[in-house]
Design a protein around this motif. Structure first.
Motif, short mmCIF file in Angstrom:
data_model
loop_
_atom_site.label_atom_id
_atom_site.label_comp_id
_atom_site.label_asym_id
_atom_site.label_seq_id
_atom_site.Cartn_x
_atom_site.Cartn_y
_atom_site.Cartn_z
N PRO A 191 0.81 -1.23 0.00
CA PRO A 191 0.00 0.00 0.00
C PRO A 191 0.84 1.28 0.00
CG PRO A 191 -0.95 -1.60 1.50
CD PRO A 191 0.35 -2.17 1.04
N ILE A 192 1.86 1.35 0.86
CA ILE A 192 2.71 2.55 0.89
C ILE A 192 3.43 2.71 -0.45
CG2 ILE A 192 4.77 3.60 1.91
CD1 ILE A 192 4.01 2.37 4.56
N GLY A 193 4.05 1.62 -0.91
CA GLY A 193 4.83 1.69 -2.14
C GLY A 193 4.00 2.04 -3.35
N ILE A 194 2.82 1.44 -3.46
CA ILE A 194 1.95 1.73 -4.60
C ILE A 194 1.50 3.19 -4.58
CG2 ILE A 194 -0.32 1.24 -5.61
CD1 ILE A 194 0.11 -1.70 -4.76
N LEU A 195 1.12 3.67 -3.40
CA LEU A 195 0.68 5.06 -3.26
C LEU A 195 1.82 6.04 -3.57
CD1 LEU A 195 -1.57 7.03 -2.45
CD2 LEU A 195 -0.78 6.83 -0.08
N VAL A 196 3.00 5.79 -3.02
CA VAL A 196 4.14 6.66 -3.28
C VAL A 196 4.54 6.60 -4.76
CG1 VAL A 196 6.59 7.05 -2.78
CG2 VAL A 196 5.01 6.51 -0.93
N GLY A 197 4.53 5.40 -5.33
CA GLY A 197 4.84 5.25 -6.75
C GLY A 197 3.88 6.03 -7.63
N TRP A 198 2.60 5.98 -7.28
CA TRP A 198 1.59 6.74 -8.03
C TRP A 198 1.87 8.24 -7.94
CZ3 TRP A 198 -1.91 10.40 -6.18
CH2 TRP A 198 -2.91 10.79 -7.06
N ALA A 199 2.23 8.72 -6.74
CA ALA A 199 2.51 10.15 -6.55
C ALA A 199 3.76 10.57 -7.34
CB ALA A 199 2.70 10.46 -5.07
N ILE A 200 4.79 9.72 -7.32
CA ILE A 200 6.03 10.02 -8.06
C ILE A 200 5.76 10.14 -9.55
CG2 ILE A 200 8.21 8.97 -8.80
CD1 ILE A 200 8.51 7.96 -5.89
N ALA A 201 4.87 9.27 -10.04
CA ALA A 201 4.55 9.29 -11.47
C ALA A 201 3.78 10.54 -11.88
CB ALA A 201 3.75 8.04 -11.83
N LYS A 202 3.32 11.34 -10.91
CA LYS A 202 2.61 12.58 -11.21
C LYS A 202 3.53 13.80 -11.20
CE LYS A 202 -1.42 10.53 -11.36
NZ LYS A 202 -2.15 10.39 -12.64
N ILE A 203 4.78 13.65 -10.76
CA ILE A 203 5.71 14.76 -10.67
C ILE A 203 6.21 15.13 -12.06
CG2 ILE A 203 7.90 15.57 -9.71
CD1 ILE A 203 7.49 13.58 -7.42
#
Length: 425
Positions: A191-203
């Motif tokens: 859950p943490i990794g998927i959420l952080v990965g999703w946020a990184i992909a928006k930068i």
């Protein structure tokens, strides 16, 4: 109770290469596969897991000493030692609640299936130790058997829930049709990794960076092939460990072998699993319409993907660096460095193999994990009393990324402490 625990431990000591084929044969018979097909499927899957375990042993036996050399070379001195998942599992199995929790968790999974609370039938009995660890955590903090059972079931359901939600990604990205991965640590880091990965992909800017194995291979030719990526990254690990040229080359070849062999071992396992999966689907459609049920397997079947291994190898030295620079961290990563591939499997899959995004998300995951493992160290160390485990030299406490740095188990710890405070323990 001790005889029951000894009996359970004997069966578990047989390992997944024996337990899994037996479970698959019984599952095949239950789903009307026929004895011959079920027997062949079970044996094939067992052989596949033998191969997977051999490759994982190669990974661990290569990365473990390299990590130790890095620790010694750079003079890292932290007081809480990460003793790794093997010791965490041993401490869990030695806990007073272990024997009773295995049948309870089995029946709980069946109950969740029958009530449609989950789609996953978790046959990875060995990895039930994660559920037991949650129960042991609750028991140590509150001294209550009933609360320990509650903690184990809460943890189990959280894992099954994540396994259900990630199953479509697992099937699409890893090509594991009809499979989910309810491994406790993999699901807890997801859950943490998927959420952080999703946020990184928006930068902006970072979102355009892509380095998956296919892109790398197109750009670098033979040097972009998974085997060569493993050799190059393995050699870099050996270089950081301060090895001589011969040892550097050996480390590189070993990591190249892991990258090449693991997908082939998974392919053997899937050959045995497909007939069972098809029979299960047919059986369930006749009785329950189009209801979907996933077969829950060890996340080991995913760690051989080139993107997973590349990301994990990059994260090994980064994890050691983070341990030194993070203020307040007391954990020296060691035992669980070789199992980083398990922690990032869902992250890599959710990022569709983008190694850059996966590494960035992995850095955040590891940093949080180190803090959780530090906070968990006192209770983790208390588990030693029932397992006849000796503290490593120079350590005042032990912890692990797999158990102590695991989000779900850390939340169980906080829940247990809150209950203990309310009831005055």
């Amino acid at each position: 109770m001790q005889k029951l625990l000894d009996g359970v431990q004997y069966v578990l000591n047989l390992g997944p290469t024996v337990i899994l084929p037996i479970a698959i044969i019984l599952l095949g018979l239950a789903f009307k596969t026929g004895f011959k097909k079920a027997l062949k499927a079970g044996i094939t899957i067992g052989i596949g897991f033998v191969g997977i375990n051999l490759v994982i042993d190669l990974l661990v036996s290569t990365l473990g000493p390299a990590a130790q050399q890095m620790v010694e070379r750079f003079g890292l001195n932290l007081t809480v030692i990460d003793t790794g998942w093997p010791s965490a599992a041993a401490l869990s199995w030695a806990s007073p609640v272990a024997a009773i929790l295995i049948p309870i968790c089995l029946f709980a999974n069946i109950f969740f299936l029958l009530t449609k609370m989950t789609k996953t039938l978790d046959i990875d009995i060995w990895n039930y130790w994660h559920f037991i660890a949650a129960g042991a955590t609750g028991y140590i903090v509150t001294d209550s058997w009933w609360f320990a059972i509650l903690c184990a079931i809460i943890y189990q359901y959280a894992v099954l829930f994540v396994a259900d939600k990630t199953a479509p990604m697992v099937q699409k990205f890893y090509g594991l049709d009809g499979i989910s991965l309810p491994t406790g640590s993999t699901a807890a880091f997801g859950p943490i990794g998927i959420l952080v990965g999703w946020a990184i992909a928006k930068i902006p800017g970072i979102n355009k960076l892509n380095a998956d194995p296919e892109t790398i291979q197109k750009r670098f030719g033979i040097f972009g092939e998974p085997m060569m990526m493993g050799i190059i990254l393995g050699a870099l690990i050996g270089l950081l460990a301060g090895y001589d040229i011969g040892k550097i080359l050996q480390t590189g070849i070993s990591m190249g072998a892991v990258m090449l062999l693991m997908p082939r071992m998974v392919k053997i396992l899937m050959e045995g699993l497909i007939p069972i999966s098809e029979s299960a689907r047919s059986f369930l459609q006749k009785r329950y319409g189009d209801r979907e049920i996933y077969i829950g397997l060890d996340a080991a079947v995913s760690v051989g993907h080139p993107s997973v291994m590349a990301t994990a190898l990059i994260l090994v030295p980064i994890t050691l660096f983070l341990a030194v620079i993070l203020p307040g961290n007391k954990v020296l990563p060691f035992g669980d460095l070789a199992t980083i591939p398990f922690y990032i499997a869902f992250v890599v899959g959710s990022r569709k193999g983008n190694i850059i995004h996966s590494v960035l998300a992995g850095i955040v995951m590891v940093a949080l994990s180190l803090y959780m493992a530090t906070n968990f160290a006192e209770v983790h160390t208390q588990m030693i009393s029932g397992a006849q485990f000796t503290l490593p030299e120079g350590a005042t406490q032990i912890s692990s990324l797999d158990l102590g740095g695991n989000l779900f188990n850390w939340l169980i710890l906080k829940f247990s402490e809150a209950v203990a405070f309310l009831f005055g323990k």
